[in-house]
Design an enzyme around this catalytic site. Structure first.
Site, PDB file in Angstrom:
ATOM      1  N   GLN A   1     -75.870  25.209 -39.548  1.00 35.00           N
ATOM      2  CA  GLN A   1     -75.280  26.253 -38.709  1.00 35.00           C
ATOM      3  C   GLN A   1     -75.644  26.014 -37.243  1.00 35.00           C
ATOM      4  O   GLN A   1     -76.545  26.643 -36.709  1.00 35.00           O
ATOM      5  CB  GLN A   1     -75.796  27.621 -39.185  1.00 35.00           C
ATOM      6  CG  GLN A   1     -75.093  28.800 -38.592  1.00 35.00           C
ATOM      7  CD  GLN A   1     -73.695  28.945 -39.125  1.00 35.00           C
ATOM      8  OE1 GLN A   1     -73.399  28.630 -40.270  1.00 35.00           O
ATOM      9  NE2 GLN A   1     -72.808  29.423 -38.289  1.00 35.00           N
ATOM     10  N   PHE A   2     -74.933  25.105 -36.580  1.00 38.31           N
ATOM     11  CA  PHE A   2     -75.250  24.780 -35.193  1.00 38.31           C
ATOM     12  C   PHE A   2     -75.069  25.977 -34.267  1.00 38.31           C
ATOM     13  O   PHE A   2     -75.701  26.060 -33.216  1.00 38.31           O
ATOM     14  CB  PHE A   2     -74.421  23.589 -34.691  1.00 38.31           C
ATOM     15  CG  PHE A   2     -73.020  23.936 -34.284  1.00 38.31           C
ATOM     16  CD1 PHE A   2     -72.719  24.225 -32.961  1.00 38.31           C
ATOM     17  CD2 PHE A   2     -72.003  23.970 -35.225  1.00 38.31           C
ATOM     18  CE1 PHE A   2     -71.428  24.544 -32.589  1.00 38.31           C
ATOM     19  CE2 PHE A   2     -70.718  24.283 -34.867  1.00 38.31           C
ATOM     20  CZ  PHE A   2     -70.419  24.574 -33.540  1.00 38.31           C
ATOM     21  N   THR A   3     -74.243  26.931 -34.650  1.00 38.03           N
ATOM     22  CA  THR A   3     -73.982  28.074 -33.774  1.00 38.03           C
ATOM     23  C   THR A   3     -75.205  28.967 -33.579  1.00 38.03           C
ATOM     24  O   THR A   3     -75.213  29.806 -32.690  1.00 38.03           O
ATOM     25  CB  THR A   3     -72.800  28.916 -34.292  1.00 38.03           C
ATOM     26  OG1 THR A   3     -73.095  29.382 -35.604  1.00 38.03           O
ATOM     27  CG2 THR A   3     -71.515  28.100 -34.297  1.00 38.03           C
TER      28      THR A   3
END
Length: 125
Positions: free
Chosen positions: A50-52
């Site tokens: 989950q890079f966000t």
């Protein structure tokens, strides 16, 4: 586990997060007290990249993701972290790295925590 990898993260950070995650006493015992860890309960994990989580929204109207690791580095550390969770003895399912996914989440209880490996370097107040 929603796993964000920062540009500064290393395998040492992955090891810290896995050890912290599998040993945190966040599951209820027979007296309904948080006394059991994921290892104690034989928990199964779903680990999704989950890079966000590294979206910085302090300025402007568009999130800035420059603190997130580049895809090659993030994928390597994501896969390394998944391996560490499995080495700890837990059953682990994963998402598909860098793919658009719809993940349903149903929290069972009052515990949602954010762990950051950088916290181990910050003083406690």
């Amino acid at each position: 586990v929603l796993l964000g990898v920062s540009a500064d993260d290393t395998e040492t950070d992955a090891k810290y997060l896995v050890e912290k995650t599998v040993n945190l006493r966040i599951f209820a015992d027979d007296q309904n007290r948080f006394n059991l860890s994921a290892l104690d309960t034989g928990a199964e994990l779903l680990v999704v990249s989950q890079f966000t989580l590294y979206g910085d929204t302090r300025k402007g109207r568009r999130p800035d993701f420059t603190k997130a690791a580049p895809p090659d580095q993030a994928q390597r550390l994501y896969e390394h972290t998944v391996g560490l969770f499995r080495d700890a003895g837990l059953t682990v399912a994963t998402g598909v790295f860098q793919e658009h996914m719809q993940v349903s989440l149903q929290n069972d209880g009052p515990v949602t925590l954010m762990l950051d490996s950088a916290d181990r370097h910050r003083p406690r107040r």
